[in-house]
Every structure is written in C-alpha cells, then in structure tokens.
Design an enzyme around this catalytic site. Sequence first.
Site, PDB file in Angstrom:
ATOM      1  N   TRP A 153       0.809  -1.223   0.000  1.00 45.95           N
ATOM      2  CA  TRP A 153       0.000   0.000   0.000  1.00 45.95           C
ATOM      3  C   TRP A 153       0.846   1.279   0.000  1.00 45.95           C
ATOM      4  O   TRP A 153       0.305   2.358  -0.213  1.00 45.95           O
ATOM      5  CB  TRP A 153      -0.926   0.023   1.236  1.00 45.95           C
ATOM      6  CG  TRP A 153      -0.191  -0.291   2.502  1.00 45.95           C
ATOM      7  CD1 TRP A 153      -0.116  -1.511   3.118  1.00 45.95           C
ATOM      8  CD2 TRP A 153       0.625   0.593   3.280  1.00 45.95           C
ATOM      9  NE1 TRP A 153       0.699  -1.441   4.224  1.00 45.95           N
ATOM     10  CE2 TRP A 153       1.165  -0.153   4.353  1.00 45.95           C
ATOM     11  CE3 TRP A 153       0.961   1.954   3.179  1.00 45.95           C
ATOM     12  CZ2 TRP A 153       2.013   0.395   5.306  1.00 45.95           C
ATOM     13  CZ3 TRP A 153       1.814   2.509   4.141  1.00 45.95           C
ATOM     14  CH2 TRP A 153       2.324   1.725   5.186  1.00 45.95           C
ATOM     15  N   ASN A 154       2.148   1.185   0.246  1.00 43.86           N
ATOM     16  CA  ASN A 154       2.890   2.441   0.434  1.00 43.86           C
ATOM     17  C   ASN A 154       3.175   3.181  -0.868  1.00 43.86           C
ATOM     18  O   ASN A 154       3.328   4.399  -0.869  1.00 43.86           O
ATOM     19  CB  ASN A 154       4.172   2.217   1.254  1.00 43.86           C
ATOM     20  CG  ASN A 154       5.116   1.241   0.632  1.00 43.86           C
ATOM     21  OD1 ASN A 154       4.754   0.502  -0.285  1.00 43.86           O
ATOM     22  ND2 ASN A 154       6.337   1.208   1.119  1.00 43.86           N
ATOM     23  N   LYS A 177      -2.534  -8.402  -7.577  1.00 45.19           N
ATOM     24  CA  LYS A 177      -3.343  -8.343  -6.362  1.00 45.19           C
ATOM     25  C   LYS A 177      -2.832  -7.178  -5.536  1.00 45.19           C
ATOM     26  O   LYS A 177      -1.808  -7.256  -4.878  1.00 45.19           O
ATOM     27  CB  LYS A 177      -3.258  -9.633  -5.538  1.00 45.19           C
ATOM     28  CG  LYS A 177      -4.379  -9.680  -4.501  1.00 45.19           C
ATOM     29  CD  LYS A 177      -4.003 -10.328  -3.184  1.00 45.19           C
ATOM     30  CE  LYS A 177      -3.075  -9.540  -2.308  1.00 45.19           C
ATOM     31  NZ  LYS A 177      -3.626  -8.270  -1.775  1.00 45.19           N
ATOM     32  N   GLU A 253      10.840  -8.172  -3.182  1.00 44.28           N
ATOM     33  CA  GLU A 253      11.399  -6.896  -2.733  1.00 44.28           C
ATOM     34  C   GLU A 253      10.866  -6.706  -1.323  1.00 44.28           C
ATOM     35  O   GLU A 253       9.686  -6.411  -1.145  1.00 44.28           O
ATOM     36  CB  GLU A 253      10.961  -5.805  -3.718  1.00 44.28           C
ATOM     37  CG  GLU A 253      11.893  -4.636  -3.725  1.00 44.28           C
ATOM     38  CD  GLU A 253      11.458  -3.609  -2.732  1.00 44.28           C
ATOM     39  OE1 GLU A 253      11.912  -3.699  -1.564  1.00 44.28           O
ATOM     40  OE2 GLU A 253      10.661  -2.742  -3.097  1.00 44.28           O
ATOM     41  N   CYS A 287      10.219   1.167   2.085  1.00 47.29           N
ATOM     42  CA  CYS A 287      11.174   0.114   2.454  1.00 47.29           C
ATOM     43  C   CYS A 287      12.606   0.617   2.392  1.00 47.29           C
ATOM     44  O   CYS A 287      13.500  -0.015   2.930  1.00 47.29           O
ATOM     45  CB  CYS A 287      10.982  -1.102   1.574  1.00 47.29           C
ATOM     46  SG  CYS A 287      10.991  -0.679  -0.157  1.00 47.29           S
ATOM     47  N   GLU A 382      12.264  -2.826  11.676  1.00 47.85           N
ATOM     48  CA  GLU A 382      11.884  -1.744  10.771  1.00 47.85           C
ATOM     49  C   GLU A 382      10.708  -0.987  11.412  1.00 47.85           C
ATOM     50  O   GLU A 382       9.673  -1.585  11.698  1.00 47.85           O
ATOM     51  CB  GLU A 382      11.461  -2.388   9.441  1.00 47.85           C
ATOM     52  CG  GLU A 382      11.394  -1.454   8.283  1.00 47.85           C
ATOM     53  CD  GLU A 382      11.045  -2.197   6.974  1.00 47.85           C
ATOM     54  OE1 GLU A 382      10.522  -3.319   7.012  1.00 47.85           O
ATOM     55  OE2 GLU A 382      11.280  -1.606   5.916  1.00 47.85           O
TER      56      GLU A 382
HETATM   57  P1  ADP Z   1       2.785  -4.387   4.625  1.00 47.17           P
HETATM   58  O1  ADP Z   1       3.348  -4.562   5.991  1.00 47.17           O
HETATM   59  O2  ADP Z   1       3.458  -3.395   3.774  1.00 47.17           O
HETATM   60  O3  ADP Z   1       1.267  -4.328   4.581  1.00 47.17           O
HETATM   61  P2  ADP Z   1       2.552  -7.049   3.702  1.00 47.17           P
HETATM   62  O4  ADP Z   1       3.689  -7.917   3.367  1.00 47.17           O
HETATM   63  O5  ADP Z   1       1.654  -7.451   4.819  1.00 47.17           O
HETATM   64  O6  ADP Z   1       3.224  -5.664   3.897  1.00 47.17           O
HETATM   65  O7  ADP Z   1       1.614  -6.805   2.442  1.00 47.17           O
HETATM   66  C1  ADP Z   1       2.070  -6.641   1.134  1.00 47.17           C
HETATM   67  C2  ADP Z   1       1.138  -7.354   0.193  1.00 47.17           C
HETATM   68  O8  ADP Z   1       1.133  -8.727   0.526  1.00 47.17           O
HETATM   69  C3  ADP Z   1      -0.316  -6.904   0.257  1.00 47.17           C
HETATM   70  O9  ADP Z   1      -0.866  -6.953  -1.045  1.00 47.17           O
HETATM   71  C4  ADP Z   1      -0.950  -7.955   1.138  1.00 47.17           C
HETATM   72  O10 ADP Z   1      -2.327  -8.139   0.888  1.00 47.17           O
HETATM   73  C5  ADP Z   1      -0.186  -9.184   0.710  1.00 47.17           C
HETATM   74  N1  ADP Z   1      -0.167 -10.274   1.694  1.00 47.17           N
HETATM   75  C6  ADP Z   1      -0.135 -10.185   3.047  1.00 47.17           C
HETATM   76  N2  ADP Z   1      -0.144 -11.410   3.601  1.00 47.17           N
HETATM   77  C7  ADP Z   1      -0.160 -12.307   2.581  1.00 47.17           C
HETATM   78  C8  ADP Z   1      -0.168 -13.741   2.491  1.00 47.17           C
HETATM   79  N3  ADP Z   1      -0.138 -14.504   3.579  1.00 47.17           N
HETATM   80  N4  ADP Z   1      -0.203 -14.295   1.255  1.00 47.17           N
HETATM   81  C9  ADP Z   1      -0.226 -13.534   0.145  1.00 47.17           C
HETATM   82  N5  ADP Z   1      -0.205 -12.202   0.158  1.00 47.17           N
HETATM   83  C10 ADP Z   1      -0.171 -11.576   1.353  1.00 47.17           C
END
Ligand code: ADP
Length: 479
Positions: A153-154, A177, A253, A287, A382
């Site tokens: 989302w950032n 996604k 990343e 990041c 972080e």
């Molecule tokens: P942040 O801390 O920046 O939200 P995340 O790694 O949780 O980082 O999220 C980054 C992306 O990964 C988002 O699109 C989120 O929906 C997706 N995401 C989070 N958890 C999972 C998972 N278990 N499997 C697949 N995608 C995921």
Amino acid sequence: MSHVQDLIIDKAYIGGQWRDADRHFSVTNPATGETLAEVPDLNAEEVREAIGAADAAWAGWKRKTAKERSALLRAWFNSIMDHQEALAELMTREQGKPLAESRGEVAYGAAFVEFYAEEAKRVAGETLPGHGPDKRILVFREPVGVVAAITPWNFPLAMITRKCAPAMAAGCTVVVKPAEATPLTALALAKLAEDVGIPAGVLNVVTSSSPREVGPVLTGDARVRKVSFTGSTPVGKILLAQCADTVKKASMELGGNAPFIVFDDADLDAAVEGAIASKYRNSGQTCVCTNRFLVQDGVYDAFVEKLAKRVGELKVGNGLEDGVVQGPLINSAAVDKVQSHIADALDNGARLVAGGEALEGTFFQPTVLADVTTDMRVAREETFGPLAPVFRFSSDDEAIAMANDTEFGLAAYFYATDYRRIWRTMEQLEYGMVAINEGILSTELAPFGGVKESGLGREGSRHGLDEYTELKYACVGGL
Ligand code: ADP
C-alpha cells in the site's frame, strides 16, 4: 483532464470485464476515515478465473511484435501522465501521502512504463560459438508466462507499474493483487490500460481483503509461472515457501533496516536535507526509508541539533492541504508500532529531541531520538514510521560493522567527502543499493533490490526486464 471521481472504480478487472462479487470491503481515507468505495472481495474461484484469463491472453500477447507491445505501453504511459492530477488526488485520498508526493509517484511510476515501452524493442538474444563444426548455438529470450504481482500500500501506483511494465514488455500477462488498503489506484491504472487498447486478459486486477485466502491460489496455480512480490519479509518468506511446490520463479522486494552514516567530514547541511528526504518521505513508510542514523562523534551533537530543528518544521496534516509534508500513517497498528519503538528506546536511556507524540487519528509527530544504542528495538526492527533514532560511533570500522549488523540489505546511505573513505565504505556496505551524499535513490533507470533477507531480483533498468524472460538455447546440428 479527468476528475478524481472518474477514476474511482468499484469493480475488479478480469479478462477485460469489470466484475462485481458477492462480498465487498471498504477502502477508507486514512486522513479522515471517510469511505471512498466498496470494492469486490473476490474468492479463490474468481482469482483462478483471472489466472485463466491471463493464461488465455498470453499466446496472443507474446505473438505481437515487440513494437506493437511497445506502442501500447507508450500509450498507457501517456494516458497515466494525462491523468496525473486525478491519479495523485486519488492516491492521496486512499493512501494519505501529501499531494506533491503523490504527483511525484505518478511520474515515477509512469516512468517505468515509458522505460519498458522503449526496452520492449531490445529484448535481444544471441548467437554463440558452436561446440562442433556442424553445430550452431542460438539463445532466445522468451517471456516467462503468467505473472502474479502482489503489491503493498505504500506506493499504490509505482509498485504496480514497475512489475507490470517489464512483464508486459517481455510478453508476459499479469494478475495484480493490490494491497487491501489501496486497490483504487490499481483499478484506475487498469482502466487507463483498457482505454488505450491493451488487450483483454493482459492485465487483470483482483481485489481481496483476505490475502491469506487468495495468496495460495496465486502461488499454487501451475499456470502462474512467476510471482513478483513487494512487501514485508515475513510474508515474502511465506510466498517463497508456497512457490516451491510448483518451482515458480520469484522476485521479492522485502523489508530493510537502512543505515544512514554521517562521517566527521560530511557536509552537515546536505546530510540533514538527505536525512529528511530519506527518513520522512511518505511519513517514513517506505522500504528504503532510513531506519538508523549512525553519526560520528565529532559531528554528533551538531547533526542531532540541526536535524531536530528541521524536523520541528515539518507540517503534519491531511495530504490534500497546502504545505503539508507529513500525512497520516496507514492505520492504527502503524501508530502502535512507532509508539512502542519510542517507549522502548526511552525506557532504555534514549533522549527525545523532537516530536514523540501520537496526534489525532493516525497522525504522528515526526520524531528524533538521540543517544540510541544497539540494544534497543529500533536497532533491529523496521519502524515504518516517522521516527529517526540517532546512534553514535567513533571509527569507520565500527560504523561499517554497525551498518552491516542486520539480516537486511536493501538501501544504505552515507555522507562523507574524503574519496578514499567514500570508496571503502561503498564497497564494504552489504546492501543492494548505496546512496552516497544523496537521500533518494529510486529511479526507473537503476536496478532496485536487496541482498540478504531484503529480497531476490531487481526492478528497474534493463535488469528489471530480465526477471520476466527465460533463456531458451537452441542447438542447431547436422549443418
Ligand atoms: P505491509 O506490511 O506493507 O502491509 P505485507 O507484506 O503485509 O506488507 O503486504 C504486502 C502485500 O502482501 C499486500 O498486497 C498484502 O495483501 C499481501 N499479503 C499479506 N499477507 C499475505 C499472504 N499470507 N499471502 C499472500 N499475500 C499476502
């Protein structure tokens, strides 16, 4: 010139169709709490359909000439830039970053589309000396196939274009996604792609509030040949493990723990400006944001004083308002994390020199802590928020050891003027990217990515396109 309302779309995009679903989830403005839209909450079956659409479109897309793909990408770039203002406003509303930063992200994100529109025409193979007089070796670069792009989302726009543009340039089709907090920018991008004639199924956007449900669909389906992810290291590890079953290619990343070293011979005013840019951009939610300021004894007090003064001038507020440079944090969990890092540091002897307070909603005062030591949580975790912890060091070796003492290796920054010190430090930092006398290093022209647990693969530059091609070697014999 479009209006932001024209770009708010509450449907998912699958195989060229705008699709609703039984369930929905809300997208809210983190600055006001206002609901911007209710978007479809797709289930596993609907995500599988999107993979099917991408798979079906692949044959036609890869058969197009590179020049045809290039022209479509170029048209998409032009359209994104034509809608820069509306896209920027949409992004500020759903993500919170100040409007000037959103405009910058539209231009930065669009630049990947422009760059890979150009690069599409240069996906060249090679001929190699044969291993016998009657043999010839040909090497082709072919598209890997359907790509699943899972994005955070950032940077709601740039993280999508820097995956989709090289993938599409190479001849791959994509299922994106987007993060559940910021799907609207992704859907707006898809609409612009549709408008300029990118064929149905080449770019699909699946919206979901349950990444744990749809993630395994993307990583488990054999039709998906590559997963490109930007997000946290724990989620990256889950995805990598899931990809193992079908031996998918993966680009990751992930998180960072960026050091920002200020040596005694640094230009302190330049270092403070670089510090503001690298730490407080997007309220510390990138990041590559600095996590640890490491400052040498001789300039420690002066740097802390100058930094605290500049940080005190940063205006916090709704990103749509003039002069605001610090928007809200994405949600209350983000606020809790910053608060807990500050509390832990203060309990263990750190000194608060600027900010420190949560404000209403999810706004947070930009904060500076001095006398921070390596036993505090900020040294390892972080923060992903507007908190600058300042550590102290004496020798160059100590600075390098502190900088490298982390499982991460994404971005590192340092300020110095002695050229020998600059070379030594640049070479000794175990990071994928090093910024020297600079606070910002992201550009479509350079390979962005990390070492160690910060990730796999690179995005941007010609190397970013290699991530979406496979080599095919043809041995021609009997000549
Ligand atoms: P942040 O801390 O920046 O939200 P995340 O790694 O949780 O980082 O999220 C980054 C992306 O990964 C988002 O699109 C989120 O929906 C997706 N995401 C989070 N958890 C999972 C998972 N278990 N499997 C697949 N995608 C995921």
